[in-house]
Design a protein around this motif. Structure first.
Motif, PDB file in Angstrom:
ATOM      1  N   ARG A   1      -4.009  -1.681  14.333  1.00 26.17           N
ATOM      2  CA  ARG A   1      -3.997  -0.628  13.320  1.00 26.17           C
ATOM      3  C   ARG A   1      -5.362   0.043  13.204  1.00 26.17           C
ATOM      4  O   ARG A   1      -5.451   1.245  12.946  1.00 26.17           O
ATOM      5  CB  ARG A   1      -3.549  -1.195  11.978  1.00 26.17           C
TER       6      ARG A   1
ATOM      7  N   TYR B   1      -2.132  -0.480   5.275  1.00 25.99           N
ATOM      8  CA  TYR B   1      -3.327  -0.019   5.990  1.00 25.99           C
ATOM      9  C   TYR B   1      -4.345   0.467   4.977  1.00 25.99           C
ATOM     10  O   TYR B   1      -4.013   1.103   3.991  1.00 25.99           O
ATOM     11  CB  TYR B   1      -2.938   1.150   6.921  1.00 25.99           C
TER      12      TYR B   1
ATOM     13  N   ASN C   1       0.333   4.043  10.767  1.00 29.89           N
ATOM     14  CA  ASN C   1      -0.551   2.917  11.102  1.00 29.89           C
ATOM     15  C   ASN C   1      -0.237   2.301  12.463  1.00 29.89           C
ATOM     16  O   ASN C   1      -0.587   1.157  12.728  1.00 29.89           O
ATOM     17  CB  ASN C   1      -0.506   1.852   9.997  1.00 29.89           C
TER      18      ASN C   1
END
Length: 357
Positions: free
Chosen positions: A323, A310, A333
């Motif tokens: 996400r 992420y 995430n």
């Protein structure tokens, strides 16, 4: 699963001992801080177990939670000493604290097996009623939205599994795949029944509107009639011994989606499920797992060094991704989804065939 093996029950004499220990802790802490008992803030006490793999031992603690500021504290019962001083711990919510819950505190998975004192038992026990909920996904039923409504009603899901209903399991609904839920909360039986509506009662207009909005009818949802019935029905699908009915994973033309613990704790489960449905996916299997650390490390081993889980660039490039919508940072995430098409079956098998066995 492992938590069933590592769950020895305390003897009849132990609760009184734990209560005395907990009371002693409270007295010492109060005396140390110079605060009178009348001014002492509310706290909840539990008996927590942690499996120490290096020593092959189950260690027991008094686990204290302070709702005022979300702080926690732990006391080692065997060694009669403080294990963790009072520390604010934002990752834990009060709703996660109930008997049978598995919580993660500083990478340790603690199993709450009992109340530490009578106050906690009275205060928390009355709010932890269980009921069985069954939902049969279909073209008209808005599964994700219904789960989101469940959480917003103050209920939580402690166990979940999609199984094939048969007449010998439950006679209220037609045979076929259905999501079975162990629902937990204050007056869970009546709250869940009110949410899905009672087929026998004459429903008021707004209740009819709610059922129409979620696609609820008398053959695609079920709720236990009372607490006694709930206990019997829950034992069918989530037995205290054994694994219950098999899951519905076919492991063909599939992919895996994992809703991570922080997203569940934040009440995002229904919203994520709804987003999955809106993108045209259908659930062929559904289950809640308590994943041991060793299993999590094994599963995510192949993803190490492949790509960052992420980052802010991904949020801007794919603003409608799960996400971006539900994640908070690299670790929290929200979801994991299978990366490569050829890995879909393997990842589904890992959870629904290997871990479920």
């Amino acid at each position: 699963m492992s938590e069933q093996v590592l769950n020895p029950q305390p003897s009849d004499s132990e609760p009184a001992i734990y209560s005395a220990v907990s009371s002693l802790i409270l007295h010492l802490l109060t005396s140390f801080s110079g605060t009178s008992s009348k001014e002492f803030e509310e706290q909840f006490s539990f008996i927590a177990e942690w499996y120490d793999a290096s020593a092959s031992l189950i260690r027991r603690y008094i686990f204290l939670f302070y709702p005022k500021d979300g702080a926690i504290e732990m006391y080692d019962i065997k060694n009669h000493r403080t294990f963790l001083k009072r520390t604010k711990y934002e990752q834990l919510r009060q709703e996660e604290l109930f008997i049978g819950s598995i919580i993660t505190v500083y990478a340790r998975q603690l199993h709450l097996v009992g109340y530490g004192d009578q106050y906690t038992a009275r205060k928390m026990g009355s709010k932890m009623e269980k009921t069985l909920g069954i939902i049969k996904p279909g073209p008209d039923l808005k599964f994700g939205k219904l789960i989101d409504r469940l959480y917003s009603s103050g209920l939580t899901i402690s166990k979940a599994k999609m199984a094939n209903l048969t007449s010998d399991l439950l006679q209220y609904l037609s045979c076929g795949p259905a999501v079975t839920l162990e629902i937990l909360g204050d007056k869970a039986v009546s709250v869940w029944k009110k949410l899905i509506g009672s087929p026998e009662s004459k429903r008021v207009e707004n209740e009819v509107d709610v059922r129409q909005f979620y696609g609820i009818n008398n053959i695609n949802v079920h709720g236990s009639e009372c607490a006694k019935t709930a206990a019997r029905e829950l034992e069918i699908f989530f037995p205290s011994l054994g694994k219950g009915p098999s899951n519905t994973a076919g492991c063909i033309n599939c992919t895996l989606c994992i809703i991570k613990p922080h997203a569940i704790a934040e009440g995002l489960t229904g919203k994520i499920l709804d987003a999955i449905e809106e993108r045209g996916f259908k659930f062929s299997a559904f289950q809640m797992f308590n994943v041991e650390r060793v299993n999590a490390e094994e599963f995510f081993e192949v993803y190490k060094g492949v790509v960052s889980e992420y980052n802010e660039i991904a949020r801007h490039l794919r603003p409608r991704s799960f996400r971006a919508l539900f994640g908070r940072n690299k670790v929290q995430n929200a979801v994991h989804c299978t990366d490569l098409p050829e890995d879909g079956v393997l990842e589904v098998q890992y959870f629904f065939k290997i871990l479920d066995s």
